[in-house]
Design a protein around this motif. Structure first.
Motif, PDB file in Angstrom:
ATOM      1  N   MET A   1       0.658  -1.352   0.265  1.00  0.00           N
ATOM      2  CA  MET A   1      -0.007  -0.206  -0.032  1.00  0.00           C
ATOM      3  C   MET A   1       0.926   1.260   0.050  1.00  0.00           C
ATOM      4  O   MET A   1       1.811   1.401   0.810  1.00  0.00           O
ATOM      5  N   SER A   2       0.766   2.261  -1.098  1.00  0.00           N
ATOM      6  CA  SER A   2       1.581   3.377  -1.099  1.00  0.00           C
ATOM      7  C   SER A   2       0.939   4.431  -0.304  1.00  0.00           C
ATOM      8  O   SER A   2      -0.189   4.367   0.088  1.00  0.00           O
ATOM      9  N   ARG A   3       1.859   5.182   0.388  1.00  0.00           N
ATOM     10  CA  ARG A   3       1.628   6.175   1.426  1.00  0.00           C
ATOM     11  C   ARG A   3       1.713   7.635   0.706  1.00  0.00           C
ATOM     12  O   ARG A   3       2.840   7.859   0.271  1.00  0.00           O
ATOM     13  N   ILE A   4       0.726   8.132   0.603  1.00  0.00           N
ATOM     14  CA  ILE A   4       0.524   9.573  -0.087  1.00  0.00           C
ATOM     15  C   ILE A   4       0.359  10.724   1.060  1.00  0.00           C
ATOM     16  O   ILE A   4      -0.437  10.665   2.020  1.00  0.00           O
ATOM     17  N   ALA A   5       1.067  11.655   0.955  1.00  0.00           N
ATOM     18  CA  ALA A   5       1.061  12.847   1.989  1.00  0.00           C
ATOM     19  C   ALA A   5       0.459  13.878   1.128  1.00  0.00           C
ATOM     20  O   ALA A   5       0.907  14.407   0.112  1.00  0.00           O
ATOM     21  N   LEU A   6      -0.380  14.460   1.709  1.00  0.00           N
ATOM     22  CA  LEU A   6      -1.254  15.663   1.326  1.00  0.00           C
ATOM     23  C   LEU A   6      -0.961  16.819   2.163  1.00  0.00           C
ATOM     24  O   LEU A   6      -1.108  16.768   3.284  1.00  0.00           O
ATOM     25  N   VAL A   7      -0.551  17.666   1.444  1.00  0.00           N
ATOM     26  CA  VAL A   7      -0.184  18.937   2.398  1.00  0.00           C
ATOM     27  C   VAL A   7      -0.760  20.232   1.771  1.00  0.00           C
ATOM     28  O   VAL A   7      -0.750  20.502   0.496  1.00  0.00           O
ATOM     29  N   ASP A   8      -1.911  20.934   2.468  1.00  0.00           N
ATOM     30  CA  ASP A   8      -2.776  22.099   1.980  1.00  0.00           C
ATOM     31  C   ASP A   8      -3.202  22.439   3.186  1.00  0.00           C
ATOM     32  O   ASP A   8      -3.757  21.826   3.982  1.00  0.00           O
ATOM     33  N   ASP A   9      -3.435  23.921   3.301  1.00  0.00           N
ATOM     34  CA  ASP A   9      -4.037  24.520   4.208  1.00  0.00           C
ATOM     35  C   ASP A   9      -5.518  24.629   4.227  1.00  0.00           C
ATOM     36  O   ASP A   9      -6.218  25.185   5.103  1.00  0.00           O
ATOM     37  N   ASP A  10      -5.950  24.215   3.262  1.00  0.00           N
ATOM     38  CA  ASP A  10      -7.606  23.957   3.081  1.00  0.00           C
ATOM     39  C   ASP A  10      -7.671  22.645   3.551  1.00  0.00           C
ATOM     40  O   ASP A  10      -7.700  21.853   2.841  1.00  0.00           O
ATOM     41  N   ARG A  11      -8.719  22.761   4.652  1.00  0.00           N
ATOM     42  CA  ARG A  11      -9.165  21.486   5.445  1.00  0.00           C
ATOM     43  C   ARG A  11     -10.262  20.767   4.513  1.00  0.00           C
ATOM     44  O   ARG A  11     -10.355  19.673   4.712  1.00  0.00           O
ATOM     45  N   ASN A  12     -11.047  21.602   3.823  1.00  0.00           N
ATOM     46  CA  ASN A  12     -11.992  20.870   2.937  1.00  0.00           C
ATOM     47  C   ASN A  12     -11.459  19.951   1.763  1.00  0.00           C
ATOM     48  O   ASN A  12     -11.710  18.945   1.470  1.00  0.00           O
ATOM     49  N   ILE A  13     -10.326  20.332   1.307  1.00  0.00           N
ATOM     50  CA  ILE A  13      -9.507  19.646   0.115  1.00  0.00           C
ATOM     51  C   ILE A  13      -8.816  18.428   0.717  1.00  0.00           C
ATOM     52  O   ILE A  13      -8.600  17.346   0.439  1.00  0.00           O
ATOM     53  N   LEU A  14      -8.149  18.529   2.185  1.00  0.00           N
ATOM     54  CA  LEU A  14      -7.416  17.486   2.747  1.00  0.00           C
ATOM     55  C   LEU A  14      -8.350  16.634   2.984  1.00  0.00           C
ATOM     56  O   LEU A  14      -8.144  15.248   2.686  1.00  0.00           O
ATOM     57  N   THR A  15      -9.500  16.944   3.561  1.00  0.00           N
ATOM     58  CA  THR A  15     -10.663  15.884   4.063  1.00  0.00           C
ATOM     59  C   THR A  15     -11.210  15.058   2.715  1.00  0.00           C
ATOM     60  O   THR A  15     -11.191  13.864   2.847  1.00  0.00           O
ATOM     61  N   SER A  16     -11.558  15.822   1.556  1.00  0.00           N
ATOM     62  CA  SER A  16     -12.413  15.090   0.649  1.00  0.00           C
ATOM     63  C   SER A  16     -11.340  14.513  -0.315  1.00  0.00           C
ATOM     64  O   SER A  16     -11.300  13.217  -0.493  1.00  0.00           O
ATOM     65  N   VAL A  17      -9.885  14.947  -0.348  1.00  0.00           N
ATOM     66  CA  VAL A  17      -9.138  14.158  -1.381  1.00  0.00           C
ATOM     67  C   VAL A  17      -8.585  12.702  -0.530  1.00  0.00           C
ATOM     68  O   VAL A  17      -8.308  11.724  -0.975  1.00  0.00           O
ATOM     69  N   ALA A  18      -8.361  12.928   0.799  1.00  0.00           N
ATOM     70  CA  ALA A  18      -8.147  11.831   1.710  1.00  0.00           C
ATOM     71  C   ALA A  18      -9.051  10.749   1.592  1.00  0.00           C
ATOM     72  O   ALA A  18      -8.607   9.658   1.637  1.00  0.00           O
ATOM     73  N   MET A  19     -10.050  11.031   1.558  1.00  0.00           N
ATOM     74  CA  MET A  19     -11.291  10.063   1.661  1.00  0.00           C
ATOM     75  C   MET A  19     -11.299   9.397   0.206  1.00  0.00           C
ATOM     76  O   MET A  19     -11.318   7.996   0.258  1.00  0.00           O
ATOM     77  N   THR A  20     -11.106  10.204  -0.810  1.00  0.00           N
ATOM     78  CA  THR A  20     -10.936   9.788  -2.208  1.00  0.00           C
ATOM     79  C   THR A  20      -9.846   8.552  -2.138  1.00  0.00           C
ATOM     80  O   THR A  20     -10.011   7.480  -2.757  1.00  0.00           O
ATOM     81  N   LEU A  21      -8.576   9.068  -1.773  1.00  0.00           N
ATOM     82  CA  LEU A  21      -7.402   8.205  -1.823  1.00  0.00           C
ATOM     83  C   LEU A  21      -7.657   7.023  -1.049  1.00  0.00           C
ATOM     84  O   LEU A  21      -7.182   5.892  -1.451  1.00  0.00           O
ATOM     85  N   GLU A  22      -8.132   7.037   0.035  1.00  0.00           N
ATOM     86  CA  GLU A  22      -8.176   5.903   0.906  1.00  0.00           C
ATOM     87  C   GLU A  22      -9.242   4.883   0.429  1.00  0.00           C
ATOM     88  O   GLU A  22      -9.073   3.786   0.388  1.00  0.00           O
ATOM     89  N   ALA A  23     -10.195   5.498  -0.380  1.00  0.00           N
ATOM     90  CA  ALA A  23     -11.158   4.482  -0.987  1.00  0.00           C
ATOM     91  C   ALA A  23     -10.432   3.976  -2.200  1.00  0.00           C
ATOM     92  O   ALA A  23     -10.850   2.806  -2.582  1.00  0.00           O
ATOM     93  N   GLU A  24      -9.320   4.362  -2.746  1.00  0.00           N
ATOM     94  CA  GLU A  24      -8.563   4.024  -4.035  1.00  0.00           C
ATOM     95  C   GLU A  24      -7.573   3.012  -3.256  1.00  0.00           C
ATOM     96  O   GLU A  24      -6.991   2.180  -4.221  1.00  0.00           O
ATOM     97  N   GLY A  25      -7.439   2.538  -2.180  1.00  0.00           N
ATOM     98  CA  GLY A  25      -6.555   2.045  -1.381  1.00  0.00           C
ATOM     99  C   GLY A  25      -5.170   2.457  -1.164  1.00  0.00           C
ATOM    100  O   GLY A  25      -4.171   1.633  -0.608  1.00  0.00           O
ATOM    101  N   PHE A  26      -5.172   3.523  -1.054  1.00  0.00           N
ATOM    102  CA  PHE A  26      -4.009   4.247  -0.505  1.00  0.00           C
ATOM    103  C   PHE A  26      -3.909   4.587   1.091  1.00  0.00           C
ATOM    104  O   PHE A  26      -5.072   4.743   1.525  1.00  0.00           O
ATOM    105  N   GLU A  27      -2.664   4.709   1.543  1.00  0.00           N
ATOM    106  CA  GLU A  27      -2.690   5.063   3.101  1.00  0.00           C
ATOM    107  C   GLU A  27      -2.263   6.734   2.764  1.00  0.00           C
ATOM    108  O   GLU A  27      -1.518   6.902   2.064  1.00  0.00           O
TER     109      GLU A  27
END
Length: 233
Positions: A1-27
């Protein structure tokens, strides 16, 4: 499982993108500023980072510059819709790709997967490539895909995934011209569109790194309006 780091000061982007990537099998690891991300990366480096440019404490450009002193892991920039200067500067500093805000999360996922596939191919060697042909030597240049290692006149040169693939594509056939479209096919999946400026920025960064090992490096020739050619020295 690949680990992806998301770095952004927009919490909405962090939350929504993190949910999408986790659903795709990423950590997924999330950070809302560059300094927090850097502190965490110093302890454990992710497999890839997706960075916003404008952030508090430490912006994406500064974070990328510090990362490139330590690692060649793939980095994707998130850029403002009309901020072309940031896009070009980010690529020249060593980013592998950029995605403009507002962006399709599906597009971001495809670009992440494309870069990870290319990183895996470089690290493990292509299955249909014979062992003896994996190391590429052209005059002063030596490329070892299994180690993601490049040397010029015996000096190590640290390249990103995209830079490595572009140099490999050019050096495999010295004297033959590669168009920008052909180089795009090498560095990106068919479903991922990038423009000519993206390839040009990667080539400029590649030349700069090679010249850090040899100020007289001139093996990559630009043929204006056509593409690029590797001339064996």
């Amino acid at each position: 499982m690949s680990r992806i780091a998301l770095v952004d000061d927009d919490r909405n982007i962090l939350t929504s993108v993190a949910m999408t990537l986790e659903a795709e099998g990423f950590e997924v690891e999330t950070y809302n500023d560059g300094q927090s991300a850097l502190d965490a990366f110093n302890k454990r480096m992710p497999d890839m980072a997706v960075l916003d440019i404008k952030m508090p404490r430490m912006d994406g450009m500064d974070l990328l510059q510090r990362l490139r002193q330590k690692t060649a892991m793939p980095v994707i920039f998130l850029t403002s819709k009309d901020d072309e200067i940031d896009e070009v500067l980010g690529l020249r500093m060593g980013a592998d790709d950029y995605v403009k805000k507002p962006f399709s999360q599906r597009l971001l996922v495809e670009r992440i997967r494309a870069l990870l596939r290319r990183q895996d191919a470089i690290a493990g060697g292509e299955a249909d490539v014979q062992e003896e042909s994996r190391i590429l030597e052209r005059g002063n240049l030596r490329m070892d895909p299994l180690r993601h290692a490049v040397t010029w006149k015996g000096s190590d040169v640290s390249l990103t995934v995209t830079e490595f693939l572009l140099l490999q594509a050019l050096a495999q056939r010295p004297g033959f011209v590669k168009s920008r479209d052909q180089l795009m096919d090498v560095a990106y999946d068919d479903q991922v569109y990038v423009d000519d400026r993206t390839i040009d920025s990667h080539i400029k960064r590649l030349r700069k790194k090679m010249r850090s090992a040899d100020a007289d490096f001139a093996a990559i020739e630009t043929l204006y309006g056509i593409g690029y050619r590797y001339n064996e020295e």
